[in-house]
Design an enzyme around this catalytic site. Structure first.
Site: not given
Ligand SMILES: [Mg+2]
Length: 338
Positions: A155, A252
């Protein structure tokens, strides 16, 4: 059929930082569908970025309770089509319901969901392991805590992004994926893409703001790395839009509203020539087991969510150094310990 809801507050293994903020516990909602001797489980995570809370999800499901409990269906997509009009404003809660319906469907049929779909799980992608934003030494330590994984998803969205990747590269030969969670500009993305490619990065996930389509056109023309949409790809119609400017989509289950729409989106993405990925949120093995059913449709998968928790109240797949092993159990293969 009876609907049961279980609200969970789960400790995180480490405080989890992304470009949007930091969290120390994870509030999730488990949906259980009971039909005679059969029980199916699904899960949704409360995610502030998406304005979703346990209370909002519970309220959506309570409003639809009568319709859910009285619905007649033989395949889970039939239930999804009946309930979607009632829950179209809360796709996370709908996703948890749809996962539970798939798990229950498999229990009724005595087969795993992937087998009922006719998918071949003999060749499936490796999962990455995610390193949240932190100080550089802590990010190195987080990676070393899960040493030996073949792929790490890093990240980014800090003022030392390149330094982070350079330092992590000193400690592993693994493939890196970068997720900037909308933190970069088009110019930054293009500029960073060359050095990141040299550092063994496979792709960039969602560098730009979700609606910066003009920026993505510039990135598409000049970026040294493939770019995968996440925040820009929520529901089915987004897949078409991503096809011109992204190289792939990260679908997702929670954003999309469940396994039913996610499977349709992945199949459409492949038709459009896009790479396919499914990502998790911070979910227990209930949610991760649902993702596992879709593995044969994927080029990439990020399903480490349960490993980011300090406690997992369920069993589903096992993941050892990125290698996913599906259980030999019907439905999504969930065992719920509560
Ligand atoms: Mg992502």
């Amino acid at each position: 059929m009876e609907l049961k809801l279980h609200a969970l507050s789960l400790p995180l293994r480490h405080p989890f930082r992304v470009a949007h903020g930091v969290r120390e516990t994870q509030e999730n909602l488990i949906v259980e569908l009971v039909d005679g001797d059969h029980r199916g489980f699904g899960e949704a995570a409360a995610i502030p970025y998406y304005n979703v809370t346990q209370d909002s999800m519970s309220a959506s499901l309570e409003k639809a309770r009568h319709a859910i409990e009285s619905a007649a269906w033989d395949r889970p997509e039939a239930l999804w089509e009946q309930i979607h009009p009632l829950m179209r404003d809360d796709l996370f809660a709908l996703a948890a319901l749809d996962e539970a319906a798939h798990d229950l469907w498999g229990q009724r049929e005595g087969k795993a969901v992937h087998a009922l779909w006719g998918l071949d799980v003999s060749a499936i992608p490796l999962s990455d392991y995610t390193i949240g934003i932190d100080t550089i030494p802590t990010m190195v330590a987080k990676m070393q805590e899960f040493a030996g994984w073949p792929i790490y998803k890093i990240k980014l969205g800090t003022d030392e992004d390149l330094a982070i990747v350079r330092e992590l590269r000193q400690h592993t030969d693994a493939v890196f994926r970068i997720d900037a969670n909308t933190a970069w500009t088009a110019e930054q993305t293009i500029e960073l893409s060359g050095p990141l490619k040299e550092l063994g990065v496979e792709f960039l996930e969602q560098p730009l703001k979700a609606d910066d389509w003009a920026g993505m056109e510039r990135v598409k023309a000049a970026c040294a790395l493939p770019v995968i949409a996440d925040e820009s790809c929520i529901i089915a119609s987004d897949v078409e839009r991503c096809a011109g400017v992204f190289d792939g989509v990260n679908v997702k289950l929670l954003k999309a509203g469940g396994m039913t729409p996610a499977k349709r989106m992945l199949e459409r993405a492949r038709e459009l020539g896009l790479k396919t990925m499914v990502g998790c949120m911070t979910e227990t093995s209930v949610g991760i087991a649902a993702i596992a059913q879709l593995l044969p449709l994927l080029d990439y998968v990020d399903m480490d969510g349960a490993l980011l928790l300090g406690r997992d109240p369920a069993e589903g797949v096992t993941i050892e150094r990125g290698v996913v092993t599906l259980p030999d159990r019907p439905g999504n293969g969930v065992i719920w310990h509560g």
